[in-house]
Structure formats: structure tokens, C-alpha cells
Design a protein around this motif. Structure first.
Motif, PDB file in Angstrom:
ATOM      1  N   ASP A 239       0.839  -1.197   0.000  1.00 50.49           N
ATOM      2  CA  ASP A 239       0.000   0.000   0.000  1.00 50.49           C
ATOM      3  C   ASP A 239       0.875   1.249   0.000  1.00 50.49           C
ATOM      4  O   ASP A 239       2.031   1.219   0.447  1.00 50.49           O
TER       5      ASP A 239
ATOM      6  N   HIS B 126       0.431   5.646   0.603  1.00 49.95           N
ATOM      7  CA  HIS B 126      -0.388   6.835   0.836  1.00 49.95           C
ATOM      8  C   HIS B 126       0.457   8.084   0.656  1.00 49.95           C
ATOM      9  O   HIS B 126       1.653   8.086   0.938  1.00 49.95           O
TER      10      HIS B 126
ATOM     11  N   HIS C 227      -2.860  -1.320   6.378  1.00 48.79           N
ATOM     12  CA  HIS C 227      -3.555  -1.627   5.122  1.00 48.79           C
ATOM     13  C   HIS C 227      -2.811  -2.711   4.345  1.00 48.79           C
ATOM     14  O   HIS C 227      -3.428  -3.631   3.799  1.00 48.79           O
TER      15      HIS C 227
HETATM   16 MG    MG Z   1      -4.477   2.363   2.158  1.00 47.05          MG
END
Ligand code: MG
Length: 161
Positions: free
Chosen positions: A13, A15, A47
Motif C-alpha cells: 500500500d 499513501h 492496510h
Molecule cells: Mg491504504
């Protein structure tokens, strides 16, 4: 064909970082000028870990289970999502063996927080802390991580029955 009693999964993941947001990694809030932009609390490491577990179960991904279009998940503590994924794992007849999480970020140094992160994850995963690995790396100032535009995380999980 009879399936093996073990399954593995991996997750990834990313961000974006922005000013004046909390930086939450593996359930621990890290003092910093920037935090992750997200629909949830932006815990990129959790995540990735959720995706590793869902991957091991072949149950899709975090976006399928917790859509970022849903008001229900707005600003949600990602630990709640992780606990739900742990429930799904148990419901499928599996226990979690061990997990290994890598966080890629340039700043700040997260080493002082690693043990707190491991404790947090161990609690939510309901496994001993020595079965939970959290590592951090910079990318030598290369790429979006190195330029402090974002944080990336990779996770692996082994489940068994
Ligand atoms: Mg995420």
C-alpha cells in the motif's frame, strides 16, 4: 487436490503525505509534521497487512471489504479494519502464524516506535509479539518515498489450519 494446511499472502500500500495530518503506522501515532492522506486514518502499514491476510485467504483486497466510498469507514481507525480481517481469517478456519511488515519512509526515524507497533499488531492479530515483525527502511532519498511525497508499506502473512 487436497490443499496445504498453510497459505501465504502479500500486501502493498501507498499513501500520500500532507502537512498537519497525524502519521499513524501500525496503530502507533508518530510525532511528525506530515501524515498520510486517506479516507481512513491512513495507516498504510496496517492496510498492507490486511491485504496480506486477505491475499492468503484469496478473499480479494481491503478496498473490496472496506470501500473508501463508504461513509462507514471515513476516518476509521485502521485497527478496526485489521481486527475484522482477523475475524474473517478465523471464520475461514485459519489461525495466523506470523507476519512481517516493512515500512518505507524517508523521515522521521521510526525505530523508537517499532516495539510499540509490534505490540499493537500482536494484540489485534491475537498472536505472540515474537510472531510479529515490523521493519522500516528509507529509500536513500530516491523516488516518491525518498522525496517525502508518500509512505509505502509491504507485508507478508502466513496462516495455517
Ligand atoms: Mg491504504
Amino acid at each position: 487436490m487436497k490443499s496445504l494446511p498453510f497459505r501465504i499472502g502479500n500486501g502493498y500500500d501507498v499513501h500520500r503525505l500532507a502537512e498537519h495530518l497525524p502519521l499513524v503506522l501500525c496503530g502507533v501515532t508518530i510525532p511528525h509534521t506530515h501524515g498520510c492522506v486517506a479516507h481512513s486514518d491512513g495507516d498504510v502499514a496496517i492496510h498492507a497487512l490486511c491485504d496480506a491476510l486477505l491475499g492468503a485467504l484469496a478473499l480479494g483486497d481491503i478496498g473490496k471489504h472496506f470501500p473508501d466510498t463508504s461513509a462507514e469507514f471515513k476516518g476509521i481507525d485502521s485497527r478496526i479494519l485489521l481486527r475484522r480481517v482477523v475475524e474473517l481469517t478465523h471464520e475461514a478456519g485459519y489461525q495466523i502464524g506470523n507476519v512481517d511488515v516493512t515500512i518505507a519512509l524517508q523521515r522521521p526515524k521510526v525505530r523508537p516506535f517499532i516495539d510499540a507497533m509490534r505490540e499493537c499488531l500482536a494484540q489485534d492479530l491475537q498472536i505472540p509479539v515474537d510472531c510479529v515483525s515490523v521493519k522500516a527502511t528509507t529509500t536513500e532519498r530516491l523516488g516518491f518515498v525518498g522525496k517525502e511525497e508518500g509512505v509505502a508499506s509491504y507485508a507478508s502473512a502466513l496462516i495455517y489450519r
